[in-house]
Design a protein around this motif. Structure first.
Motif, PDB file in Angstrom:
ATOM      1  N   ILE A  17      67.184 -35.942   1.519  1.00 43.12           N
ATOM      2  CA  ILE A  17      68.140 -36.982   1.103  1.00 43.12           C
ATOM      3  C   ILE A  17      69.067 -36.364   0.061  1.00 43.12           C
ATOM      4  N   GLY A  18      70.382 -36.400   0.323  1.00 39.12           N
ATOM      5  CA  GLY A  18      71.374 -35.781  -0.563  1.00 39.12           C
ATOM      6  C   GLY A  18      71.832 -34.460   0.026  1.00 39.12           C
ATOM      7  N   THR A  19      72.890 -34.513   0.844  1.00 33.83           N
ATOM      8  CA  THR A  19      73.328 -33.302   1.563  1.00 33.83           C
ATOM      9  C   THR A  19      74.594 -32.725   0.934  1.00 33.83           C
TER      10      THR A  19
ATOM     11  N   ILE B 102      73.832 -28.128  -2.985  1.00 36.60           N
ATOM     12  CA  ILE B 102      72.629 -27.296  -3.010  1.00 36.60           C
ATOM     13  C   ILE B 102      71.840 -27.411  -1.705  1.00 36.60           C
TER      14      ILE B 102
ATOM     15  N   ASN C 241      76.613 -40.943   1.721  1.00 35.84           N
ATOM     16  CA  ASN C 241      77.764 -40.635   2.558  1.00 35.84           C
ATOM     17  C   ASN C 241      77.233 -40.167   3.931  1.00 35.84           C
TER      18      ASN C 241
ATOM     19  N   ARG D 172      78.762 -37.241   5.752  1.00 42.01           N
ATOM     20  CA  ARG D 172      78.376 -35.923   5.228  1.00 42.01           C
ATOM     21  C   ARG D 172      76.995 -35.527   5.775  1.00 42.01           C
TER      22      ARG D 172
ATOM     23  N   VAL E 267      70.147 -43.382   4.666  1.00 38.98           N
ATOM     24  CA  VAL E 267      68.900 -43.239   3.897  1.00 38.98           C
ATOM     25  C   VAL E 267      67.843 -44.204   4.442  1.00 38.98           C
TER      26      VAL E 267
ATOM     27  N   LEU F  51      67.569 -34.316  -2.952  1.00 34.42           N
ATOM     28  CA  LEU F  51      68.598 -33.427  -3.522  1.00 34.42           C
ATOM     29  C   LEU F  51      69.813 -34.226  -3.977  1.00 34.42           C
TER      30      LEU F  51
ATOM     31  N   PRO G 229      71.119 -36.137 -10.516  1.00 32.71           N
ATOM     32  CA  PRO G 229      70.052 -36.529 -11.443  1.00 32.71           C
ATOM     33  C   PRO G 229      69.954 -38.044 -11.664  1.00 32.71           C
TER      34      PRO G 229
ATOM     35  N   ARG H 142      64.611 -20.556  -2.635  1.00 31.40           N
ATOM     36  CA  ARG H 142      64.638 -21.977  -2.998  1.00 31.40           C
ATOM     37  C   ARG H 142      64.037 -22.808  -1.864  1.00 31.40           C
TER      38      ARG H 142
HETATM   39  N1  LIG Z   1      74.740 -27.105  -7.034  1.00 34.36           N
HETATM   40  C1  LIG Z   1      73.924 -26.246  -7.578  1.00 34.36           C
HETATM   41  O1  LIG Z   1      74.236 -25.046  -7.724  1.00 34.36           O
HETATM   42  C2  LIG Z   1      72.543 -26.676  -8.000  1.00 34.36           C
HETATM   43  C3  LIG Z   1      71.660 -25.685  -8.366  1.00 34.36           C
HETATM   44  C4  LIG Z   1      70.379 -26.029  -8.709  1.00 34.36           C
HETATM   45  C5  LIG Z   1      70.004 -27.349  -8.716  1.00 34.36           C
HETATM   46  N2  LIG Z   1      70.881 -28.325  -8.394  1.00 34.36           N
HETATM   47  C6  LIG Z   1      70.418 -29.702  -8.433  1.00 34.36           C
HETATM   48  O2  LIG Z   1      70.505 -30.254  -7.129  1.00 34.36           O
HETATM   49  C7  LIG Z   1      70.827 -31.637  -7.196  1.00 34.36           C
HETATM   50  C8  LIG Z   1      72.052 -31.901  -6.359  1.00 34.36           C
HETATM   51  O3  LIG Z   1      73.109 -31.093  -6.838  1.00 34.36           O
HETATM   52  P1  LIG Z   1      74.403 -30.807  -5.935  1.00 34.36           P
HETATM   53  O4  LIG Z   1      75.182 -29.782  -6.660  1.00 34.36           O
HETATM   54  O5  LIG Z   1      73.979 -30.571  -4.526  1.00 34.36           O
HETATM   55  O6  LIG Z   1      75.144 -32.213  -6.066  1.00 34.36           O
HETATM   56  P2  LIG Z   1      76.261 -32.822  -5.076  1.00 34.36           P
HETATM   57  O7  LIG Z   1      76.985 -33.831  -5.880  1.00 34.36           O
HETATM   58  O8  LIG Z   1      77.010 -31.734  -4.405  1.00 34.36           O
HETATM   59  O9  LIG Z   1      75.394 -33.536  -3.923  1.00 34.36           O
HETATM   60  C9  LIG Z   1      74.608 -34.681  -4.168  1.00 34.36           C
HETATM   61  C10 LIG Z   1      74.583 -35.522  -2.898  1.00 34.36           C
HETATM   62  O10 LIG Z   1      73.709 -36.645  -3.117  1.00 34.36           O
HETATM   63  C11 LIG Z   1      74.306 -37.793  -2.551  1.00 34.36           C
HETATM   64  N3  LIG Z   1      73.761 -38.962  -3.249  1.00 34.36           N
HETATM   65  C12 LIG Z   1      73.988 -39.356  -4.519  1.00 34.36           C
HETATM   66  N4  LIG Z   1      73.283 -40.470  -4.802  1.00 34.36           N
HETATM   67  C13 LIG Z   1      72.591 -40.774  -3.690  1.00 34.36           C
HETATM   68  C14 LIG Z   1      71.677 -41.804  -3.352  1.00 34.36           C
HETATM   69  N5  LIG Z   1      71.329 -42.735  -4.239  1.00 34.36           N
HETATM   70  N6  LIG Z   1      71.157 -41.812  -2.104  1.00 34.36           N
HETATM   71  C15 LIG Z   1      71.500 -40.865  -1.205  1.00 34.36           C
HETATM   72  N7  LIG Z   1      72.367 -39.866  -1.454  1.00 34.36           N
HETATM   73  C16 LIG Z   1      72.894 -39.821  -2.685  1.00 34.36           C
HETATM   74  C17 LIG Z   1      75.792 -37.606  -2.747  1.00 34.36           C
HETATM   75  O11 LIG Z   1      76.519 -38.386  -1.829  1.00 34.36           O
HETATM   76  C18 LIG Z   1      75.948 -36.109  -2.512  1.00 34.36           C
HETATM   77  O12 LIG Z   1      76.199 -35.805  -1.164  1.00 34.36           O
HETATM   78  C19 LIG Z   1      71.012 -31.951  -8.676  1.00 34.36           C
HETATM   79  O13 LIG Z   1      69.823 -32.497  -9.179  1.00 34.36           O
HETATM   80  C20 LIG Z   1      71.235 -30.600  -9.329  1.00 34.36           C
HETATM   81  O14 LIG Z   1      70.738 -30.566 -10.650  1.00 34.36           O
HETATM   82  C21 LIG Z   1      72.146 -28.005  -8.012  1.00 34.36           C
END
Ligand SMILES: NC(=O)c1ccc[n+]([C@@H]2O[C@H](COP(=O)([O-])OP(=O)(O)OC[C@H]3O[C@@H](n4cnc5c(N)ncnc54)[C@H](O)[C@@H]3O)[C@@H](O)[C@H]2O)c1
Length: 359
Positions: free
Chosen positions: A9-11, A14, A37, A40, A55, A70, A73, A300
């Protein structure tokens, strides 16, 4: 033995590396994904050959054992709880949640339902830090006395396309990067008994210099220079500094562990590999040692895979909910200690995660 079937969940950003590593481990396969989304999620699903949906649909699917959360926070706790209430185990990116209360609720919900919670970071399961753990256990530096951890940066508004959240509640250098450093320290030295710290906002406003928001101003709501002291239950005293306010660069190492018989230079805890270097007492020579463990590339997802193996075999998992909660509590502890002018005594404990077998 079958595999645990996982859904992401959360594409966002990362998720790519989780999809790529999805079939690398024997214990788990990623078969579906979802996002707020849905478009996405469907795009990612097509790219990686899995099912994409909303979801709700993913949580209702009877063939999914485990959710890999994913999301951002601010959504971590609510998505974890939804997953647990749907009867799925859940592994979540860092940090476990924004507040301690939410974090406790996630752990409590899992306990009540007899399900597992695990969380990132899992870099401590990589070859670099596993080698450090082995060297400490084998007595290469004698009895650990102290450790230092430094994450110095000038802030993410120079490169990140949408950097505002780093300066709002749940952001700041400690909550963003502290999990890597603190999890590595706990994996090497065991749980923390108390912490103290001082924190400041050095720049109340920050200008975005990345595209597409170039020139916009961010109001800073959280400390961006956070210095902490940690007492480990086993005796060592640690120092941690995380900053978004270091504008002129820094030459400090990432992590060092000091023992009665030598010093260990620990690799960047935001990576899985080396180098691991040691300087024995009485010598001035730093030696680079070969890694004793694999998974030194970008592995990872190894924490989620280890949790899947734990579900299958009934053994404890390493990147556990207790560990991520302990780290979350310490991060809050530095900030609370700074506000109150006291030490913060940790209420949570966790086991030092079992090292991986050699090889
Ligand atoms: N980007 C990085 O380099 C990185 C590295 C390490 C850890 N992280 C961690 O990974 C997590 C995600 O980071 P990211 O950079 O991929 O963020 P992002 O904003 O690119 O992606 C987050 C995704 O989650 C979705 N989302 C948000 N709320 C939601 C919900 N309630 N239900 C379903 N989907 C939901 C958003 O639509 C989005 O597609 C964070 O906790 C971050 O700390 C990111």
């Amino acid at each position: 033995m079958g595999k645990i079937r996982a859904g992401i969940i959360g594409t966002g950003n990362i998720s790519g590396i989780y999809f790529k590593n999805g079939n690398r481990f024997d214990s788990m396969e990623i078969v579906a994904c979802a996002d707020l989304n849905v478009e996405r999620a469907r795009e990612k699903a097509a790219e990686y050959g899995v099912r994409g949906s909303s979801v709700e649909e993913l949580l209702a699917a009877s063939d999914i054992d485990m959710i890999i959360n994913l999301t951002i926070p601010q959504a971590h706790a609510s998505v974890c709880i939804q997953a647990l209430e749907a009867g799925k185990h859940v592994y979540v990116e860092k940090p476990l949640s924004v507040t301690k209360e939410e974090g406790r609720l996630v752990l409590e919900t899992a306990r009540k339902r007899g399900l597992l919670v695990g969380g990132a970071p899992d870099t401590f399961l990589g070859g670099g830090i596993q080698t450090c753990i082995k060297l400490i256990e084998d007595g290469w530096i004698g009895t650990p006395i102290g450790a230092t951890a430094f994450m110095m940066s000038g802030g993410h508004e120079s490169w990140h396309p949408d950097p505002e959240f780093y300066y709002k509640k749940g952001g700041g250098p400690m909550f963003d990067m502290g999990p890597y450093y603190l999890t590595a320290l706990v994996a090497m030295l065991g749980p923390i008994s108390r912490v103290t710290g001082s924190a400041r906002i050095s720049f109340p406003e920050r200008k975005i210099t990345s595209q597409p928001k170039y020139g916009q101003t961010i109001q800073v709501d959280v400390p961006t220079h956070v210095a902490g002291i940690l007492d480990f239950a086993a005796g060592p005293v640690g120092t941690i500094l995380t900053s978004f306010d270091v504008k002129g660069g820094s030459q400090l190492p990432r992590i060092e562990v000091y023992g009665s018989a030598g010093t260990l230079e620990v690799p960047d805890p935001n990576t899985f590999g080396g180098p691991v270097r040691i300087c024995r007492a009485g010598s001035r020579e730093w030696m680079e040692l070969p890694l004793t463990h694999g998974n030194a590339d970008n592995a990872r997802g190894i924490g989620a895979a280890d949790m899947a193996a734990a579900i299958l075999s009934g053994r404890p998992h390493r990147a556990s909910g207790e560990l991520t909660f302990h780290v979350l509590e310490a991060m809050h502890g530095f900030h609370e200690a700074s506000e109150r002018g006291t030490h913060y005594t940790m209420t949570s404990a966790c086991e030092r995660p079992e090292p991986l077998p050699l090889g």
